[in-house]
Design a protein around this motif. Structure first.
Motif, mmCIF file in Angstrom:
data_model
loop_
_atom_site.group_PDB
_atom_site.id
_atom_site.type_symbol
_atom_site.label_atom_id
_atom_site.label_comp_id
_atom_site.label_asym_id
_atom_site.label_seq_id
_atom_site.Cartn_x
_atom_site.Cartn_y
_atom_site.Cartn_z
ATOM 1 N N TRP A 147 39.762 46.022 41.239
ATOM 2 C CA TRP A 147 40.581 45.835 42.608
ATOM 3 C C TRP A 147 41.456 46.843 43.124
ATOM 4 N N ILE A 148 42.118 47.695 42.241
ATOM 5 C CA ILE A 148 42.831 48.733 42.534
ATOM 6 C C ILE A 148 41.982 50.003 42.952
ATOM 7 N N ILE A 189 24.428 45.881 38.547
ATOM 8 C CA ILE A 189 23.808 46.952 37.309
ATOM 9 C C ILE A 189 23.104 47.887 38.333
ATOM 10 N N GLY A 190 23.251 49.140 37.948
ATOM 11 C CA GLY A 190 22.413 49.994 38.670
ATOM 12 C C GLY A 190 22.877 51.556 38.966
ATOM 13 N N ALA A 191 22.227 52.415 39.472
ATOM 14 C CA ALA A 191 22.963 53.774 39.372
ATOM 15 C C ALA A 191 23.946 53.859 40.724
ATOM 16 N N LYS A 192 23.606 53.126 41.578
ATOM 17 C CA LYS A 192 24.302 53.090 42.715
ATOM 18 C C LYS A 192 24.525 51.521 43.414
ATOM 19 N N THR A 193 25.797 51.095 43.541
ATOM 20 C CA THR A 193 26.003 49.596 44.270
ATOM 21 C C THR A 193 25.380 49.669 45.471
ATOM 22 N N GLU A 194 25.079 48.491 46.052
ATOM 23 C CA GLU A 194 24.824 48.408 47.394
ATOM 24 C C GLU A 194 25.726 47.250 48.067
ATOM 25 N N PRO A 195 26.992 47.768 48.451
ATOM 26 C CA PRO A 195 28.185 46.795 48.808
ATOM 27 C C PRO A 195 27.780 45.811 49.856
ATOM 28 N N MET A 196 28.462 44.434 49.512
ATOM 29 C CA MET A 196 28.050 43.502 50.660
ATOM 30 C C MET A 196 29.137 43.334 51.446
ATOM 31 N N SER A 197 29.992 44.115 51.441
ATOM 32 C CA SER A 197 31.292 44.155 52.399
ATOM 33 C C SER A 197 31.441 45.607 52.672
ATOM 34 N N ASP A 198 32.110 45.930 53.959
ATOM 35 C CA ASP A 198 32.471 47.150 54.354
ATOM 36 C C ASP A 198 33.589 47.547 53.568
ATOM 37 N N LYS A 199 34.178 46.727 53.068
ATOM 38 C CA LYS A 199 35.568 46.922 52.560
ATOM 39 C C LYS A 199 35.343 47.350 51.138
ATOM 40 N N PHE A 200 34.091 47.384 50.541
ATOM 41 C CA PHE A 200 33.679 47.804 49.148
ATOM 42 C C PHE A 200 33.232 49.360 49.363
ATOM 43 N N THR A 201 33.802 50.295 48.538
ATOM 44 C CA THR A 201 33.213 51.603 48.633
ATOM 45 C C THR A 201 31.986 51.693 47.448
ATOM 46 N N ASN A 280 27.550 34.982 49.919
ATOM 47 C CA ASN A 280 28.310 34.838 51.313
ATOM 48 C C ASN A 280 29.646 35.555 50.852
ATOM 49 N N MET A 281 29.676 36.764 51.532
ATOM 50 C CA MET A 281 30.834 37.591 51.127
ATOM 51 C C MET A 281 31.777 37.614 52.452
ATOM 52 N N GLY A 282 33.043 37.087 51.982
ATOM 53 C CA GLY A 282 34.034 37.076 53.098
ATOM 54 C C GLY A 282 35.442 37.659 52.670
ATOM 55 N N GLU A 283 36.376 37.498 52.933
ATOM 56 C CA GLU A 283 37.688 37.957 52.414
ATOM 57 C C GLU A 283 38.778 36.954 51.817
ATOM 58 N N CYS A 284 39.156 37.250 50.779
ATOM 59 C CA CYS A 284 40.487 36.623 50.004
ATOM 60 C C CYS A 284 41.477 36.397 50.872
ATOM 61 N N ILE A 285 41.837 34.947 51.007
ATOM 62 C CA ILE A 285 42.839 34.438 51.871
ATOM 63 C C ILE A 285 44.225 34.806 51.395
ATOM 64 N N ASN A 286 44.207 35.574 50.296
ATOM 65 C CA ASN A 286 45.610 35.880 49.678
ATOM 66 C C ASN A 286 45.834 37.383 50.188
ATOM 67 N N CYS A 287 44.878 38.240 49.553
ATOM 68 C CA CYS A 287 44.950 39.595 49.499
ATOM 69 C C CYS A 287 44.074 40.332 50.491
ATOM 70 N N GLY A 288 43.019 39.681 51.259
ATOM 71 C CA GLY A 288 42.207 40.407 52.345
ATOM 72 C C GLY A 288 41.204 41.044 51.563
ATOM 73 N N GLU A 289 41.129 41.097 50.313
ATOM 74 C CA GLU A 289 40.046 42.094 49.769
ATOM 75 C C GLU A 289 38.713 41.222 49.650
ATOM 76 N N PRO A 290 37.425 41.782 49.656
ATOM 77 C CA PRO A 290 36.086 41.190 49.858
ATOM 78 C C PRO A 290 36.207 39.971 48.705
#
Length: 306
Positions: A147-148, A189-201, A280-290
């Motif tokens: 998260w951090i 698991i893998g060499a590289k993640t495929e983010p399901m949200s633009d907020k994930f690096t 179905n990836m949305g955003e946390c209603i508390n912190c706004g993270e994916p």
């Protein structure tokens, strides 16, 4: 008489059981570095112009990642900085933080240090002492660290997050999640993640084909400053049990970790294709993270500990 397979030197420091190759210090460093760079190229982990954040704990794995990626930074191929998380583990974490500071200062790399206490109001020791907790230390630590790190990477404009996951870590994760039937984790698991949200690096693992023992030898051969202390919570984890099991198997079957990883990499695209469609990836209603639920796991854990 033992001789280096590559240069013929008699100063052999390693015999790789899986390949039978024997290497001196210089050839081992060169061979290992080339192997990591080959993993980066093969999996297209890094592109010219990337801004890479190294998740730097001060342990051997993350220090090795920093050391190798620093060579790309010095050649102006990438921008590079480091993030260190202080989880608040008494008698353990401070040493790693000090080592991380020392390494980044020596290399002249921008470094951010953040803590569980600052973000969540409690450290990992507090959580483990709380009778209301429902999970082991590794579960809380993994969720809060991710998260951090993801949040900081986004704030700093990073395009990739590099972690020190090695071959042992990857095979442990594969077997552990198979046994637990955890499809969500198997997809990640893998060499590289495929983010399901633009907020994930995007997260990358340059060391995933290097055994843990060789990483230990690399940092010693390169005379890098690291800490080898074992996290006091690691022994009680399921991952720890799986790790001991794989090590026992590897004694008589030295290629088993490589074959486990290779086999999984062949079937993993099928797993991702089959199950990603339903995610179905949305955003946390508390912190706004994916999050795929109303609350992300970090906020859910914190709510249960209130």
């Amino acid at each position: 008489m033992k001789q280096c397979t590559k240069c013929g030197s008699e100063n052999v420091i390693i015999r790789r059981k899986a390949s039978g190759q024997m290497l001196c210090r210089e050839c081992f460093i060169e061979s290992t570095t080339r192997k990591v760079l080959r993993t980066i190229r093969k999996n297209k982990l890094i592109e010219k112009g990337d801004k890479v954040a190294v998740a730097l704990s001060g342990g051997k794995d993350s220090v090795m990642v920093l050391d190798i990626l620093n060579s790309l930074y010095r050649r102006n191929i990438i921008d590079l900085f480091a993030i260190t998380i202080d989880e608040g583990i008494g008698g353990y974490r401070k040493h790693g933080v000090d080592i991380a500071i020392k390494n980044t200062k020596e290399l002249g790399i921008y470094h951010r240090i953040e803590s569980f206490k600052d973000y969540f109001g409690k450290n990992l020791d507090d959580i483990m002492a709380d009778r209301r907790r429902e999970h082991g230390a590794c579960t809380y630590c993994g969720v809060f660290r991710r998260w951090i790190i993801n949040r900081i990477a986004r704030e700093e404009g990073a395009t990739k997050i590099a972690t020190g996951h090695n071959l042992d870590d990857e095979t442990q994760a594969i077997l552990m999640n198979y046994l637990e039937g955890n499809i969500d984790n198997l997809m990640r698991i893998g060499a590289k993640t495929e983010p399901m949200s633009d907020k994930f690096t995007v997260k990358i693992k340059p060391l995933r084909e290097i055994p843990e023992k060789e990483i230990g030898l690399y940092v010693i051969a390169r005379e890098l400053d690291v800490h080898f202390d074992e996290c006091p919570y690691s022994k009680e984890s399921f991952r720890g049990e799986i790790g001991r099991f794989i090590k026992e198997l590897s004694v008589n079957r030295p290629t088993i970790m490589y074959s486990t990883l290779k086999g999984f990499d062949k079937i993993q695209p099928v797993i991702r294709k089959e199950f990603r469609e339903n995610a179905n990836m949305g955003e946390c209603i508390n912190c706004g993270e994916p999050s795929s639920h109303e609350l992300c796991r970090a906020c859910l854990f914190l709510k249960k500990l209130e």
